[in-house]
Design an enzyme around this catalytic site. Structure first.
Site, PDB file in Angstrom:
ATOM      1  CB  SER A  94      -0.908   0.024   1.230  1.00 20.92           C
ATOM      2  OG  SER A  94      -1.871  -0.991   1.161  1.00 20.92           O
ATOM      3  CB  ALA A 135      -3.316   1.637  -1.813  1.00 20.39           C
ATOM      4  CE  LYS A 136      -7.401  -2.003   5.978  1.00 17.71           C
ATOM      5  NZ  LYS A 136      -8.816  -1.736   5.809  1.00 17.71           N
ATOM      6  CB  CYS A 137      -4.361   4.653   0.829  1.00 16.18           C
ATOM      7  SG  CYS A 137      -5.458   4.957  -0.545  1.00 16.18           S
ATOM      8  CE1 TYR A 188     -11.665   1.486   4.668  1.00 15.09           C
ATOM      9  CE2 TYR A 188      -9.577   2.136   3.690  1.00 15.09           C
ATOM     10  CZ  TYR A 188     -10.445   1.150   4.107  1.00 15.09           C
ATOM     11  OH  TYR A 188     -10.120  -0.169   3.955  1.00 15.09           O
TER      12      TYR A 188
END
Ligand code: PMP
Length: 300
Positions: A65, A160-162, A166
């Protein structure tokens, strides 16, 4: 009502930039690139009986990420695994949740900030479950279709867990919550079924399971685990395009995620679903899998 304990005012320890700090001392400056320009990536991991399920996959995704956001986390995957185990031990967590987060620091404040340092913190806490369905513990989740859509992969780094990804999740979940639902049902920019705000989606017709192709949303570690597990259990699983009009043709729907685990869905807008045998079978098999002792320690 359960009292809300602020996250900055708790006992325990947080690992941050090489040190195990008392929980309340893990602070950063307001002029931090990650806060202003969204240059932060994170993970959500679950600890079962002291072991983090899929720890290596989560640490590897964290590094990846960072690469999606054009930064290099200054630790190896093995080191991140170790720091995670250290912080779990320091907080004496048996069943809980781990939150690693990496971000660009305050050395430079501009859109482009190659000189900003990359920081890493890892926190963990006791956390039994993610969803408290409004219909009660034995009911499934009620989802409401969101007006927000998952963007194309050339508009956001969707794998990406960015934190930037969110923004949509929070807006969608707030709207669902205000309308009396448990979570949002998100389509993608082409109007295809995508996922929920923090979990991937599966549908069931008879014994056949389908799930959307993760082209513009996170290919969850749990999603990948469930596809393999369901196939092992003898189910046919197809990754394919699912259109919202098809949703009324399915018998069961469930969502998957590290935090959500396997959670049945009982309603999407006006469509109702039963909590059926396939979901129950997979939920039970997943609950058994996450508590299996990791191979290295199984003989000990
Ligand atoms: N989609 C989104 C948007 C999420 O935040 C998550 C949770 N990380 C998932 C899917 C499921 O991912 P995983 O199974 O890796 O937790």
């Amino acid at each position: 009502m359960t009292p809300i304990i602020p996250f900055d005012d708790r006992d325990g320890y947080i690992w941050m930039d090489g040190k195990m700090l008392p929980w309340r001392d893990a602070k950063l400056h307001v002029l931090t690139h990650g806060l202003h320009y969204g240059s932060s990536v994170f993970e959500g991991e679950r600890v079962y009986g002291g072991n983090t399920f899929k720890l290596r996959e989560h640490s590897a995704r964290l590094i990846k990420s960072g690469e999606w956001l054009d930064f290099k986390i200054p630790y190896t995957v093995e080191e991140i695994d170790k720091f995670t185990r250290d912080v779990i031990a320091a907080n004496n967590i048996g069943d809980g949740y781990v939150r690693p987060v990496a971000w660009r620091g305050s050395e430079q404040m501009a859109v482009s900030a190659p000189a900003a340092k990359i920081h890493l913190a890892i926190a963990c806490w006791q956390w039994p479950k993610y969803f408290f369905p409004k219909g009660g513990d034995n009911s499934g989740l009620a989802l409401k279709t969101s007006e927000w859509r998952r963007p194309p992969a050339n508009s956001m780094p969707v794998q990406a867990k960015c934190c930037g990804n969110y923004t949509i999740g929070t807006l969608a979940k707030h709207a669902a919550d205000k309308a009396g639902y448990d979570d949002a049902f998100l389509l993608d920019y082409k109007g295809r079924v995508a996922e929920s705000t923090g979990s991937n989606l599966f549908v069931v017709k008879g014994k056949k399971i389908k799930t959307p192709i993760p082209e513009c949303f996170l290919n969850g570690i749990t999603r990948q685990t469930i596809i393999a597990l369901a196939r092992e259990l003898g189910y046919e699983v197809e990754e394919c395009v699912i259109m919202p009009e098809e949703m009324k043709t399915f018998d069961e729907v469930f969502v998957t995620g590290t935090a959500a685990e396997v959670a049945p869905v009982s309603k999407i807008d006006d469509i109702e679903y039963k909590i059926g045998p396939v979901t129950a079978h997979i939920k039970e098999a997943y609950a058994e899998l996450v508590r299996r002792k990791p191979k290295a320690t199984a003989a000990a």
